[in-house]
Motif scaffolding. Sequence first.
Motif, PDB file in Angstrom:
ATOM      1  N   MET A 112      -6.039   8.156  -7.275  1.00 38.44           N
ATOM      2  CA  MET A 112      -5.521   7.373  -8.004  1.00 38.44           C
ATOM      3  C   MET A 112      -4.091   8.081  -8.523  1.00 38.44           C
ATOM      4  O   MET A 112      -3.212   7.304  -8.801  1.00 38.44           O
ATOM      5  N   LYS A 113      -4.315   9.350  -8.577  1.00 38.41           N
ATOM      6  CA  LYS A 113      -3.126   9.835  -8.850  1.00 38.41           C
ATOM      7  C   LYS A 113      -1.870   9.713  -7.908  1.00 38.41           C
ATOM      8  O   LYS A 113      -0.591   9.658  -8.060  1.00 38.41           O
ATOM      9  N   GLN A 114      -2.342   9.762  -6.575  1.00 42.30           N
ATOM     10  CA  GLN A 114      -1.250   9.509  -5.490  1.00 42.30           C
ATOM     11  C   GLN A 114      -0.814   7.909  -5.657  1.00 42.30           C
ATOM     12  O   GLN A 114       0.544   7.736  -5.446  1.00 42.30           O
ATOM     13  N   GLU A 115      -1.304   7.248  -6.014  1.00 44.15           N
ATOM     14  CA  GLU A 115      -1.214   5.660  -6.026  1.00 44.15           C
ATOM     15  C   GLU A 115      -0.133   5.513  -7.227  1.00 44.15           C
ATOM     16  O   GLU A 115       0.831   4.786  -7.287  1.00 44.15           O
ATOM     17  N   MET A 116      -0.608   6.319  -8.371  1.00 51.45           N
ATOM     18  CA  MET A 116       0.188   6.377  -9.282  1.00 51.45           C
ATOM     19  C   MET A 116       1.808   6.907  -9.149  1.00 51.45           C
ATOM     20  O   MET A 116       2.602   6.342  -9.787  1.00 51.45           O
ATOM     21  N   GLN A 117       1.767   7.908  -8.394  1.00 46.84           N
ATOM     22  CA  GLN A 117       3.081   8.741  -8.009  1.00 46.84           C
ATOM     23  C   GLN A 117       3.996   7.578  -7.050  1.00 46.84           C
ATOM     24  O   GLN A 117       4.955   7.539  -7.281  1.00 46.84           O
ATOM     25  N   LYS A 118       3.055   6.741  -6.232  1.00 47.51           N
ATOM     26  CA  LYS A 118       3.749   5.859  -5.057  1.00 47.51           C
ATOM     27  C   LYS A 118       4.307   4.821  -6.284  1.00 47.51           C
ATOM     28  O   LYS A 118       5.644   4.412  -6.246  1.00 47.51           O
ATOM     29  N   MET A 119       3.687   4.333  -7.246  1.00 44.66           N
ATOM     30  CA  MET A 119       4.047   3.172  -8.039  1.00 44.66           C
ATOM     31  C   MET A 119       5.202   3.636  -8.885  1.00 44.66           C
ATOM     32  O   MET A 119       5.990   2.960  -9.210  1.00 44.66           O
ATOM     33  N   ALA A 120       5.175   4.894  -9.417  1.00 43.64           N
ATOM     34  CA  ALA A 120       6.264   5.301 -10.273  1.00 43.64           C
ATOM     35  C   ALA A 120       7.440   5.483  -9.330  1.00 43.64           C
ATOM     36  O   ALA A 120       8.584   5.318  -9.774  1.00 43.64           O
ATOM     37  N   LYS A 121       7.328   5.965  -8.186  1.00 45.42           N
ATOM     38  CA  LYS A 121       8.368   5.912  -7.244  1.00 45.42           C
ATOM     39  C   LYS A 121       9.073   4.519  -7.013  1.00 45.42           C
ATOM     40  O   LYS A 121      10.364   4.305  -7.008  1.00 45.42           O
ATOM     41  N   LYS A 122       8.275   3.543  -6.686  1.00 49.19           N
ATOM     42  CA  LYS A 122       8.674   2.086  -6.678  1.00 49.19           C
ATOM     43  C   LYS A 122       9.571   1.622  -7.992  1.00 49.19           C
ATOM     44  O   LYS A 122      10.414   0.877  -7.744  1.00 49.19           O
ATOM     45  N   LEU A 123       8.725   1.986  -9.018  1.00 49.62           N
ATOM     46  CA  LEU A 123       9.318   1.518 -10.433  1.00 49.62           C
ATOM     47  C   LEU A 123      10.566   2.230 -10.389  1.00 49.62           C
ATOM     48  O   LEU A 123      11.500   1.516 -11.112  1.00 49.62           O
TER      49      LEU A 123
END
Length: 231
Positions: A112-123
């Motif tokens: 979930m932390k990795q997914e959050m980092q990816k989503m933050a990068k896309k954001l």
Amino acid sequence: MSFWVYCNSCFLSAAADRQLAVTTCGHVICSVCYQKGKQKNCLICSSQCQISPLSDKSSSEVKTLFSDINVVTTKHLTEISKVISFQSRHQRKLLTHYKKRNEKLEETFVKMKQEMQKMAKKLNEQSVYIAKMEKSLQHQSAMAPPVSQMSRASYSAHVQKPALQIPYNSPAPLLRHFPATNIPTLFPDCQLTSPPRMDEWAPSPADRPAKTCRASTAANPPQSVAFREPL
């Protein structure tokens, strides 16, 4: 009988002529002192009580009170060790279960932390793109004139632009592109006249004068062809 067992009134140990007993109020008294007091009353605390002689025929509860502490300790320690072993085994099983569950939760947390980092990068990328588009729109808005000015300018241009007027002139200028010598050869018997002016134009087609033109060839005799003025 242990050394610490004695009569709480005369402080003498048990003997052949002296038997010890325990009262329900928790005192030890010998048979001699018991006879000195009142019946069914404790000589020590003067409360009503019952006595139980200390002998091999005493109850298990009384024997337990006067048993050897080492024997009681060993017996109870064995039972306590069994209880501790049983409880610790089940606690270890429960602890193992929670450890495995914790490991799975940690793995899920890492994902979930990795997914959050990816989503933050896309954001962040989307935010940069939106900021760039907003800047471009602001630049275009600054470069383009307001809509009111554009409409006012187009309206003024539309009003001020004169309408296209085609003056009526004689077809003589059109004949400049054609040599005059070719016309008689095409229609040898036709006579060209200039069209009337606008103020002399006939009001209706019936009033227009017809012109005749005879075309003769070698094969056909001369014929008259009628022409009317164009509308």
